[in-house]
Design an enzyme around this catalytic site. Structure first.
Site, PDB file in Angstrom:
ATOM      1  N   SER A 108      51.445  45.648  32.578  1.00  0.00           N
ATOM      2  CA  SER A 108      52.245  45.540  33.790  1.00  0.00           C
ATOM      3  C   SER A 108      51.643  44.471  34.685  1.00  0.00           C
ATOM      4  CB  SER A 108      52.306  46.882  34.521  1.00  0.00           C
ATOM      5  OG  SER A 108      51.001  47.365  34.704  1.00  0.00           O
ATOM      6  N   GLY A 162      33.992  51.000  36.856  1.00  0.00           N
ATOM      7  CA  GLY A 162      34.436  50.791  35.466  1.00  0.00           C
ATOM      8  C   GLY A 162      33.424  49.978  34.692  1.00  0.00           C
ATOM      9  N   GLU A 191      31.843  43.377  36.521  1.00  0.00           N
ATOM     10  CA  GLU A 191      32.808  44.480  36.477  1.00  0.00           C
ATOM     11  C   GLU A 191      32.805  45.261  37.781  1.00  0.00           C
ATOM     12  OE1 GLU A 191      32.641  46.480  32.146  1.00  0.00           O
ATOM     13  OE2 GLU A 191      30.862  46.745  33.362  1.00  0.00           O
TER      14      GLU A 191
END
Ligand SMILES: *Cc1c(COP(=O)(O)O)cnc(C)c1O
Length: 322
Positions: free
Chosen positions: A80, A210, A206
């Site tokens: 998406s 996560g 990062e």
């Protein structure tokens, strides 16, 4: 699918394929930032790339390499985010039919942008359907070729062209800070940096929440984590890929993490001081450099700004809360 590891030669070929097709994005500097950090920082502005992110490079390179039969059948991607728009635009430019599989509750703006590039959007129910199963069913029914967002040799090679351009423009750098999700961008960047500037320390960055890449790098095997929660929505992958991990393991200096608060401070710096819109994920490398998570003083530093696609309402909230 070709699953052997890409090499620097593949990055060179990708850069020839992208010549005159992808933007050769600008490299910006800030003398007040340099004075404050005691470093020389070069920002590679992939927020100004086509579709607003570096992902156009890998998407176009992968589609341009398809044979006639594959081109006629069409391609499918599930995303998406920026990969969806990259595949949609590249497909339109190459006259290939693109199908993008998106959650039914994806932001309307993202769906509209992808459709605006001429792609066919297929929605699925995130809670009751597995997106890979949806994509695989389409592949089998229509003979479509799947274009994965990072774990594909042609995608990795395409992503590596941004750092190739940066190093050609700046000459030797001491360190590079690269946003890290599934590792397509970092592994491609490592192929380029290792070949052009082997002494350069390359860091993947990062979101703290996560840090699967950091855990994997330190343990020496791919670690999968639960779906993370961070404003860096382009780096919420749960694991590195079978192609990206070996390259990262071999060539990266380290994997660093930054907090959402540090991302917001960087995002605000780009708006206020440099007059550019950078999405939270695009600020990962910059946040690590600004906060000196690895040494920068006295050094020549490259920072990859990976994208600038951010919902305007969310962006104005980010500016207020930073
Ligand atoms: C996809 C994306 C990333 C992460 O790239 P990977 O190749 O998955 O590591 C970083 N920043 C932006 C803006 C992205 O769209």
């Amino acid at each position: 699918m070709n699953s052997s590891l890409p090499t620097y030669e593949d990055v060179v070929q990708a850069s020839q394929r992208l010549e005159g097709i992808a933007h050769r994005t600008p490299v910006l500097t800030s003398s007040s930032l340099d004075a404050g950090l005691g470093a020389q920082v070069f920002f590679k502005c992939e927020n100004l790339q086509r579709i607003g992110a570096f992902k156009f490079r890998g998407g176009y390179n992968a589609l341009a390499k398809l044979d006639n039969e594959q081109r006629q059948a069409g391609v499918v991607a599930f995303s998406s985010g920026n990969h969806a728009q990259a595949v949609a635009l590249a497909a339109r430019m190459l006259d290939i039919k693109a199908t993008i599989v998106m959650p039914h509750d994806a932001p309307a703006a993202k769906k509209a942008a992808t459709q605006g590039y001429g792609a066919h959007v297929v929605e699925y129910d995130r809670h009751n359907q597995d997106r890979e199963e949806v994509a695989h069913a389409l592949m089998q029914a229509q003979g479509l070729t799947l274009i994965p967002p990072f774990n594909h040799p042609d995608v990795i090679a395409g992503q590596g062209t941004a750092v190739k351009e940066l190093l050609e423009e700046t000459g030797g750098l001491d360190a590079l800070f690269i946003p890290l999700g599934g590792g397509g961008l970092l592994s491609g960047s490592l192929l380029a940096a290792h070949a052009i500037n082997p002494d350069c320390a390359v860091y993947g960055v990062e979101p703290e929440a996560g840090n699967d890449g950091q855990q994997s790098f330190r343990k020496g095997e791919v670690i999968r984590i639960a779906a993370p929660d961070s404003i860096a929505d382009g780096a919420l992958t749960q694991a590195l890929g079978s192609l990206t991990f070996p390259i990262i393991r071999q060539h990266a200096r380290d994997i660093l993490t930054v907090s959402d608060q540090q991302l917001l401070q960087a995002l605000r710096f780009f708006a206020e001081r440099m007059k550019i819109v950078v999405e939270p994920t695009g600020c990962l490398g910059a946040a690590a450099a600004f906060n000196e998570i690895a040494p920068v003083r006295g050094k020549r530093i490259g920072v990859l700004l990976s994208g600038g696609n951010v919902d305007l309402a969310a962006y104005s909230d980010y500016l207020k809360t930073a």
